[in-house]
Design a protein around this motif. Structure first.
Motif, PDB file in Angstrom:
ATOM      1  N   THR A  13       0.845  -1.191   0.000  1.00 25.43           N
ATOM      2  CA  THR A  13       0.000   0.000   0.000  1.00 25.43           C
ATOM      3  C   THR A  13       0.886   1.248   0.000  1.00 25.43           C
ATOM      4  O   THR A  13       1.862   1.312   0.752  1.00 25.43           O
ATOM      5  CB  THR A  13      -0.894  -0.019   1.254  1.00 25.43           C
ATOM      6  N   ALA A  27      -5.233  -1.636   0.422  1.00 27.68           N
ATOM      7  CA  ALA A  27      -5.975  -1.123   1.576  1.00 27.68           C
ATOM      8  C   ALA A  27      -7.409  -0.785   1.173  1.00 27.68           C
ATOM      9  O   ALA A  27      -7.684  -0.479   0.017  1.00 27.68           O
ATOM     10  CB  ALA A  27      -5.281   0.109   2.138  1.00 27.68           C
ATOM     11  N   GLN A  28      -8.311  -0.841   2.126  1.00 30.93           N
ATOM     12  CA  GLN A  28      -9.704  -0.502   1.833  1.00 30.93           C
ATOM     13  C   GLN A  28     -10.059   0.924   2.227  1.00 30.93           C
ATOM     14  O   GLN A  28     -11.022   1.486   1.731  1.00 30.93           O
ATOM     15  CB  GLN A  28     -10.637  -1.480   2.567  1.00 30.93           C
ATOM     16  N   ASN A  31     -14.197  -0.373   6.373  1.00 27.87           N
ATOM     17  CA  ASN A  31     -12.885  -0.348   5.708  1.00 27.87           C
ATOM     18  C   ASN A  31     -11.752  -0.206   6.725  1.00 27.87           C
ATOM     19  O   ASN A  31     -10.717  -0.863   6.626  1.00 27.87           O
ATOM     20  CB  ASN A  31     -12.808   0.815   4.711  1.00 27.87           C
ATOM     21  N   ASP A  74      -8.853  -3.038   7.399  1.00 20.68           N
ATOM     22  CA  ASP A  74      -7.420  -2.717   7.331  1.00 20.68           C
ATOM     23  C   ASP A  74      -6.738  -2.977   8.675  1.00 20.68           C
ATOM     24  O   ASP A  74      -5.612  -3.480   8.729  1.00 20.68           O
ATOM     25  CB  ASP A  74      -7.214  -1.251   6.915  1.00 20.68           C
ATOM     26  N   ASP A 110      -3.489  -5.139   9.645  1.00 18.26           N
ATOM     27  CA  ASP A 110      -2.313  -4.485  10.224  1.00 18.26           C
ATOM     28  C   ASP A 110      -1.944  -5.096  11.578  1.00 18.26           C
ATOM     29  O   ASP A 110      -0.765  -5.208  11.917  1.00 18.26           O
ATOM     30  CB  ASP A 110      -2.566  -2.977  10.399  1.00 18.26           C
TER      31      ASP A 110
END
Lengths: 197, 616
Positions: A3, A58-59, B252, B256, B260
């Motif tokens: 990303t 990534a969203q 979202n 993520d 992470d």
């Protein structure tokens, strides 16, 4: 795919929305996943405008403080203001031609000293590219091409998963036909400015 | 051809969320659209407006959201698929028809798009419109991405026709103004005409009818809940003892964060996209598989409250949290880092936030608030009024539009603002309750939206104030939409009527009406003084086209001015007028010739007559 997060800051009317659109189209052409977010409305009346562009898997479409991989500033004091978006390994590109807010004319604020501004950004980030983008835009043939000049420099850094060719192609399909030639020249000038920086 | 009319299924296109929603409307076969423009929803209607010029789609800018929804109610009860869009606070204006239209229902799909604005990027509040689902009983859908926003539109229409009632599609700014890649689908043939079949026992809400309609609505809520339980837009992802319930853009940030934090093997997500009625059975099933649950939603604890109710109903006693001092706030919008941190905190995951750049040595950077444009007629009007009202103890109720910016110094002309149209009506209260001079501001579009009834009230109840109608020939703030007072040809429209503000104000019975050209300072000040001296309701109509709009229509032949060497550096131009074409260079005011549009108001202010037109 890794990303990569890009923040663009500008003053309303400087053409940042078109800049992010060109990058988005280039990503679409290159099959790179892309998501962007921007603020419209009242901020566009001469206020600060910010676009976030996220490349890769990534969203999220927005970028938190300290998480930008690259920052492009259309106006030097706005680049400085956006340092909160940066981390130690962020690449920063800024136009150095100032556009002082009217609060400075009114004596409510003091415009930062340019040398101090540059020293500060350089010290806090990994690579700092600064040049007078307005002069280069004029050299390309249109002061409004500042956005494309800065895209040229941005692509030169190699941070984003986009090639110069794909961005040039996006310039041809996305910007107004009458300005394509000027914009392609602007892109080259910005690219070279980053090579020389 | 408009890009959103591209008939090439499978093609991928980079679209703004609002464009994707407009494309969704086309793919749903929407034949009629109505709106009152408002950020962050405006580009949806702009796209439909543009497409209506080159297709059989009918689209209208209605005078306000209540009107827009009533237009839509008529159309959707005639068998024509209709979409009505507005910003979140617009639904307050349309709440009256909404509540009873929920009883009456529709015969063809009606989707009401409402765009919430967490953080108030361009709004006066950040109300959470999901509660309109509860109060009206209507279904609510909420997308998490640009692509999903497009997909939800045809689904919303099918749902509306299945339940025979309107469906609310609720977005937030970060959906409307995000951009993503979407895949085009088929464009069906639009059905542009239907017929209204009389059905007074459903359509005429006298008390006896409404009593049975409320029964129907409650049954429909049950039915909608069953559909929500099985909807593809409510889904569970992942497996593990930690549960996260989320919606909209929060989904979202959660997705993520799970990556992470590398907690994919411990966490499952319940994403709610069909949020009213909440899918009780699905949520209960989800709770049963969790040790503890975090609810991640911007705005109010709408889902959190329901999840806790479901937990209690099943006596499961699973710990559930969302809004709390150490977790999420009801304020503003979320961001990925904040969601990551809160998930780590709640589930006790080892995590160190990346170091934040130390900005302690960065000097204070001058603020850059938005400002009226160079040559903006509002600035000229404000200046003229300030001169005319000199020495008076004034109150300046203002309204919603670019001219709201007049509240900033040095004009500082904007003392009270709550909603569209409040300038006029609140002036009635101020003038009755004080002996101060009340001068209020409203734009042309806002006057049509909800200023007229306030003015009728002022005449009827004999109040004492001056209303200044800032008529710049367009709805400027939201991107230059038409309104009933404009020259329709400038908007590529034909066959539209035109309502004269002056004739309307006179017909209401206002006894003192004057029209000024604000660039002519002396005449304007004199006319305003007369209006201020008038006892009773007086109206000043300040007419000058929005400079941005004039520029884009090539109606402006800018003749820039410059500060000549007669300047004695009083800086009255800068300190009292603050046009953004001015700056200080080498300790003297200068005008940027590229920014100056030649309105020449500064030249009339300069005590030395030092500001002159540039020779061509």
């Amino acid at each position: 795919m890794d990303t990569k997060r890009l923040i663009i800051v500008a003053v309303g009317g400087q053409g940042n929305l078109l800049a992010s659109k060109v990058l988005g189209e280039a990503a679409l052409l290159s099959d790179v996943p892309v998501k962007m977010s921007e603020i419209h409305g009242m901020a566009q009346r001469g206020g600060v405008v910010e676009s976030a562009v996220v490349f890769g898997d990534a969203q999220s479409t927005i970028i938190s403080d300290g998480e930008a991989d690259v920052l492009v500033g259309f106006e030097p004091s706005e680049t400085l203001r956006a340092l909160n978006k940066c981390k130690a390994n962020t690449v920063v590109i800024t136009n150095t031609a100032p556009l002082p807010p009217f609060t400075v004319s009114l004596g409510i604020g003091v415009y930062p000293d340019m040398d101090e501004l540059k020293t500060l950004i350089k010290a806090k980030t990994s690579r700092f590219i600064s040049f007078n983008g307005i002069e280069l835009a004029k050299e390309a043939g249109n002061v409004m091409s500042l956005n494309i000049v800065l895209l040229g420099a941005l692509i030169q850094t190699g941070v984003l998963p986009l090639t110069a060719d794909s961005v040039k192609k996006a310039i041809e399909t996305t910007t107004k036909q009458a300005f394509v030639e000027t914009n392609l020249k602007a892109f080259e000038l910005g690219f070279q400015a980053a090579v020389n920086a | 051809m408009h890009k959103l009319l591209t008939d090439n299924p499978g093609q991928k296109m980079l679209l703004l969320g609002n464009e994707a929603i407009a494309r969704g409307a086309i793919e749903a076969g929407v034949a009629i659209g109505s709106t009152y423009p408002g950020t962050p929803s405006s580009e949806i209607s702009l796209a439909l407006f543009q497409m209506s010029h080159e297709s059989d789609l009918y689209f209208e800018y209605s005078t306000n959201e209540k009107v827009a929804l009533e237009v839509a109610a008529g159309a959707a009860n005639s068998g024509v698929r209709t979409m009505c869009m507005m910003k979140h606070v617009g639904l307050n204006v349309a709440a009256d028809p909404l509540m009873t239209l929920a009883y009456v229902g529709v015969t063809a799909g009606l989707v009401i798009l409402v765009a919430d604005d967490p953080f108030m990027f361009s709004s006066q509040n950040e109300q959470d419109n999901r509660y309109y689902g509860k109060i009206s009983g209507l279904p609510i859908l909420e997308p998490s991405s640009v692509e999903e926003a497009k997909e939800m539109v045809p689904y919303a229409f099918d749902l509306s026709e299945q339940l025979k009632e309107p469906v609310i599609l609720r977005t937030t700014t970060r959906i409307n103004h995000s951009t993503g890649i979407v895949e085009l689908k088929d464009i069906p043939q639009r059905v542009t005409k239907g017929s209204f079949i009389k059905d007074p026992m459903r359509c005429v809400t006298v008390p006896a009818v409404s009593r049975s309609l409320h029964v129907k609505l409650l049954k429909n809520i049950k039915k909608a809940e069953e559909i929500a339980n099985k909807s593809e837009f409510n889904f569970i992802e992942g497996q593990g003892p930690w549960g996260i319930v989320c919606n909209g853009v929060s989904y979202n940030y959660v997705a993520d964060a799970i990556k992470d934090l590398d907690i994919g093997d411990k966490t499952k997500i319940l994403r709610i996209g069909f949020s009213h009625p909440m899918p009780a059975a699905l949520v209960k099933q989800f709770i049963k598989g969790c040790e503890k649950i975090l609810v991640v939603e911007e705005g109010e604890p709408y889902m959190e409250e329901m999840v806790k109710v479901f937990d209690q109903e099943e006596k499961l006693n699973v710990p559930i949290q969302g809004k709390a001092d150490e977790l999420f706030s009801r304020l503003y919008e979320f961001n990925p880092a904040q969601v990551r941190q809160n998930i780590a905190t709640y589930f006790d995951v080892p995590y160190t936030a990346p170091p934040v750049t130390d900005l302690a040595d960065v000097p204070e950077i001058p603020q850059r608030p938005p400002n009226l444009c160079a040559g903006c007629s509002h600035r000229a009007t404000f200046y003229a009024i300030k001169q005319a009202a000199e020495g008076m103890d004034t109150i300046y109720p203002t309204d919603i539009g670019c001219y709201t910016l007049g509240f900033l110094p040095p004009m500082a002309m904007g003392d009270f603002l709550i909603c569209m149209g409040s300038s006029v009506s609140s002036s009635c209260g101020f003038s009755q309750a004080t002996d101060q001079k009340v001068i209020s501001f409203i734009g042309d579009s806002t006057f049509f939206h909800s200023g007229i009834t306030g003015l009728v009230n002022a005449v009827f109840n004999n109040h004492n104030f001056t209303l200044v109608i800032l008529d710049n020939g367009t709805t400027a703030m939201t991107g230059h939409q038409p309104n009933p007072g404009v020259d329709a040809e400038l908007f590529n429209m034909s066959g539209n009527g035109r309502v004269s503000i002056e004739a309307l104000v006179k017909a209401i019975g206002v006894q003192h009406v004057s029209v000024i050209k604000p660039y002519k300072l002396k005449k304007s000040i004199a006319a305003i003084k007369e209006a201020l001296d008038f006892e009773g309701v007086s109206v000043v109509i300040s007419q000058e086209m929005c400079t941005l709009f004039a520029k884009s229509n090539k109606m402006l032949k800018p003749r820039a001015f410059y500060v000549s060497d007669k300047c004695k550096n009083h800086r009255k131009c800068i300190s009292t007028f603050t046009c953004p074409a001015f700056s200080i260079q080498g300790d003297f005011p200068v005008i940027d010739p590229d920014t100056c549009v030649g309105c020449a108001v500064c030249a009339q202010i300069c005590p030395e007559n030092a500001i002159l037109p540039l020779k061509k």
